[in-house]
Write a protein that holds these residues in place. Structure first.
Motif, mmCIF file in Angstrom:
data_model
loop_
_atom_site.group_PDB
_atom_site.id
_atom_site.type_symbol
_atom_site.label_atom_id
_atom_site.label_comp_id
_atom_site.label_asym_id
_atom_site.label_seq_id
_atom_site.Cartn_x
_atom_site.Cartn_y
_atom_site.Cartn_z
ATOM 1 N N ASN A 1 40.743 39.534 30.435
ATOM 2 C CA ASN A 1 41.835 38.917 29.964
ATOM 3 C C ASN A 1 41.860 38.843 28.456
ATOM 4 O O ASN A 1 42.492 38.283 27.685
ATOM 5 N N ASN A 2 40.863 39.524 27.708
ATOM 6 C CA ASN A 2 40.620 39.693 26.280
ATOM 7 C C ASN A 2 39.870 41.061 26.089
ATOM 8 O O ASN A 2 39.523 41.745 27.153
ATOM 9 N N VAL A 3 39.727 41.714 25.073
ATOM 10 C CA VAL A 3 39.248 42.847 24.661
ATOM 11 C C VAL A 3 37.521 43.121 25.271
ATOM 12 O O VAL A 3 37.128 43.940 25.815
ATOM 13 N N ARG A 4 36.870 41.900 24.942
ATOM 14 C CA ARG A 4 35.554 41.892 25.400
ATOM 15 C C ARG A 4 35.387 41.987 26.672
ATOM 16 O O ARG A 4 34.450 42.625 27.419
ATOM 17 N N GLU A 5 36.201 41.251 27.721
ATOM 18 C CA GLU A 5 36.123 41.368 29.239
ATOM 19 C C GLU A 5 36.474 42.844 29.493
ATOM 20 O O GLU A 5 35.873 43.300 30.373
ATOM 21 N N ASN A 6 37.735 43.411 29.007
ATOM 22 C CA ASN A 6 37.917 44.745 29.206
ATOM 23 C C ASN A 6 36.751 45.871 29.106
ATOM 24 O O ASN A 6 36.378 46.547 30.185
ATOM 25 N N HIS A 7 36.048 45.580 27.932
ATOM 26 C CA HIS A 7 34.952 46.367 27.413
ATOM 27 C C HIS A 7 33.842 46.092 28.564
ATOM 28 O O HIS A 7 33.172 47.288 28.882
ATOM 29 N N GLU A 8 33.394 44.860 28.975
ATOM 30 C CA GLU A 8 32.356 44.803 29.864
ATOM 31 C C GLU A 8 32.627 45.430 31.213
ATOM 32 O O GLU A 8 31.677 46.153 31.758
ATOM 33 N N SER A 9 33.790 45.415 31.510
ATOM 34 C CA SER A 9 34.327 46.147 32.986
ATOM 35 C C SER A 9 34.238 47.658 32.769
ATOM 36 O O SER A 9 33.684 48.062 33.751
ATOM 37 N N LEU A 10 34.646 48.258 31.737
ATOM 38 C CA LEU A 10 34.383 49.502 31.641
ATOM 39 C C LEU A 10 33.091 49.900 31.633
ATOM 40 O O LEU A 10 32.674 51.179 31.880
ATOM 41 N N ARG A 11 32.173 49.358 30.795
ATOM 42 C CA ARG A 11 30.772 49.708 30.822
ATOM 43 C C ARG A 11 29.997 49.399 32.220
ATOM 44 O O ARG A 11 29.187 50.398 32.478
ATOM 45 N N ASN A 12 30.491 48.725 32.839
ATOM 46 C CA ASN A 12 29.737 48.353 34.082
ATOM 47 C C ASN A 12 30.573 49.061 35.312
ATOM 48 O O ASN A 12 30.057 48.940 36.535
ATOM 49 N N GLY A 13 31.486 49.863 35.037
ATOM 50 C CA GLY A 13 32.338 50.613 36.283
ATOM 51 C C GLY A 13 32.973 49.814 37.143
ATOM 52 O O GLY A 13 32.989 50.068 38.404
ATOM 53 N N ARG A 14 33.620 48.619 36.538
ATOM 54 C CA ARG A 14 34.014 47.703 37.671
ATOM 55 C C ARG A 14 35.520 47.638 37.565
ATOM 56 O O ARG A 14 36.172 47.461 36.287
ATOM 57 N N SER A 15 36.275 48.171 38.646
ATOM 58 C CA SER A 15 37.536 48.552 38.587
ATOM 59 C C SER A 15 38.174 47.129 39.099
ATOM 60 O O SER A 15 37.710 46.483 39.596
ATOM 61 N N GLY A 16 39.560 46.901 38.496
ATOM 62 C CA GLY A 16 40.151 45.871 38.766
ATOM 63 C C GLY A 16 41.464 46.053 39.910
ATOM 64 O O GLY A 16 42.135 45.169 40.063
ATOM 65 N N VAL A 17 41.521 47.263 40.428
ATOM 66 C CA VAL A 17 42.770 47.599 41.433
ATOM 67 C C VAL A 17 42.208 47.052 42.595
ATOM 68 O O VAL A 17 40.797 47.244 43.090
ATOM 69 N N GLY A 18 42.857 46.694 43.388
ATOM 70 C CA GLY A 18 42.934 45.895 44.737
ATOM 71 C C GLY A 18 43.920 45.118 45.072
ATOM 72 O O GLY A 18 45.019 45.569 44.860
ATOM 73 N N LYS A 19 43.593 44.287 45.966
ATOM 74 C CA LYS A 19 44.947 43.521 46.419
ATOM 75 C C LYS A 19 45.430 42.519 45.637
ATOM 76 O O LYS A 19 44.875 41.755 45.030
#
Length: 398
Positions: free
Chosen positions: A17-35
């Motif tokens: 929901n912000n740049v910091r959270e986007n960065h954390e997901s990219l670093r951790n290989g955490r995709s947001g694609v799903g249901k």
């Protein structure tokens, strides 16, 4: 010629929901694609999407817009990312209202995210909803202008998937030419029946998480999100936080087909070459490419071919669309921020879901996060329907 510096960033997507959270997901290989949880469609239970993890009610509450009328999901996402970018840059109300400040946004679906309500209103099946003035592509821009009292140059761009990359390019050109001192640039798109049904008719939606640059790729996942960058002339940025420089940009159109690029990658090669040339560097100085990489047969093969023709040995590259889905008009700005994060943090983010790279192991995309990369220049590609292709070069400032 005035330098164009990035002094603020804001983003909301399926992975944060912000740049910091986007960065954390990219670093951790955490995709947001799903249901999808909020998108109402026949396909919501059949296909994966990159949906923002907030309801419209939550978005309104987060922005203090509970009593505001006529805010579509597109408007709400735009306001969220815009507000973060402006706060990150520390802009004052006076600076926002200055005639030297431009706002250039982008969208493809705009207010048509309310596809069913639009049908009701357009066919006089309703008494006239609160969204009568919200269906246009520029409706979200007008909301931002009104709420933040923006008086300078404004524009809304719709060139399909290159829309917000072109917004960044236009903002940079305005600053370089001395027409404005500051430009808030980016774009937004939300999930909509209008686009989902259209892409489904083209038979390019995958029933599984997309696989950019994989031999067995079978289509893209649609996503939603918004991202904005604050661009400022170098003279305004002295002593302030600066993320990167917009060093170069290029736009070309191969006009090959309404929804596909030419096999010769005419537009892709030209826009990449122009972006690198306008940055005043050689192709060999590009340390990373954030590829457009949608996961469709045509796009990935053409982009891969174009990169090979231009660079010979392709620099490290990856597509981040397996994280967010294809956010259409927001993609250029979302991925510009990801490219800048790569430079600032000296890291490369992985291209998820690749088992058999289309070019073989020797020219495969980055598939695991890489740290400690001294990146001076990154190239971000955004290729749209009709062959409208845009590339941006970002440079580190340290």
């Amino acid at each position: 010629m005035e330098r164009v510096l990035v002094t603020g960033m804001g983003a909301i997507s399926a992975i944060g929901n912000n740049v910091r959270e986007n960065h954390e997901s990219l670093r951790n290989g955490r995709s947001g694609v799903g249901k999808a949880a909020f998108f109402e469609s026949l396909y919501a239970s059949q296909l994966p999407f990159g949906e923002v993890k907030m309801s419209n009610k939550e978005l309104k509450a987060a922005q203090g817009l509970e009593s505001a009328a006529g805010y579509t999901r597109t408007c709400l996402l735009a306001d969220m990312a815009f507000t973060e970018a402006v706060a990150d840059a520390g802009l004052t109300p006076g600076q926002l209202s200055s005639l030297d400040t431009a706002l250039i946004s982008a969208s493809t679906v705009g207010g048509m995210c309310l596809t069913d309500q639009l049908y009701e209103d357009a066919n006089h099946k309703s008494g006239g909803s609160e969204y009568l003035e919200a269906y246009g592509c520029a409706a979200h821009t007008l909301k931002l202008i009104k709420r933040h009292h923006i008086r300078g140059f404004t524009d809304t761009i719709n060139t399909a998937c290159s829309s917000s990359a072109n917004a960044i390019m236009l903002g940079a050109r305005l600053i370089r030419s001395g027409r404005v001192k500051r430009a808030i640039v980016g774009g937004v798109d939300s999930l909509a029946k209008y686009t989902v049904n259209g892409f489904n008719a083209l038979k390019i939606l995958s029933g599984a998480p997309c696989r950019p640059f994989d031999t067995d790729r079978d289509g893209l996942n649609l996503g939603e999100g918004a991202a904005y960058l604050v661009l400022e002339a170098g003279e305004l940025a002295a002593g302030r936080k600066v993320y990167a420089e917009v060093a170069g940009f290029g736009n070309a159109n191969d006009a090959h087909h309404p929804s596909a690029m030419s096999d010769e990658a005419t537009g892709a090669i030209r826009c990449m070459r122009e972006a690198i040339g306008s940055a005043g560097i050689n192709a060999s100085q590009i340390g990373y490419i954030n590829a457009h990489g949608t996961g469709t047969q045509n796009n990935d093969q053409v982009e891969f071919y174009g990169m090979g023709e231009l660079f010979g040995r392709i620099p490290p590259y990856s597509s981040t669309k397996a994280f967010t889905g294809h956010t259409l008009g927001a993609a250029g700005a979302v991925e510009a921020i990801y490219s800048i994060l790569s430079i600032v943090h000296s890291e490369l983010f992985p291209n998820l879901n690749v088992d058999k790279p289309i070019g073989g192991p020797g020219s495969a995309p980055v598939t695991e996060r890489q740290d400690g990369r001294d990146l001076r220049y990154a190239l971000s590609n955004s290729f749209g329907f009709g062959g409208n292709c845009t590339s941006l070069v970002f440079a580190g400032v340290n």
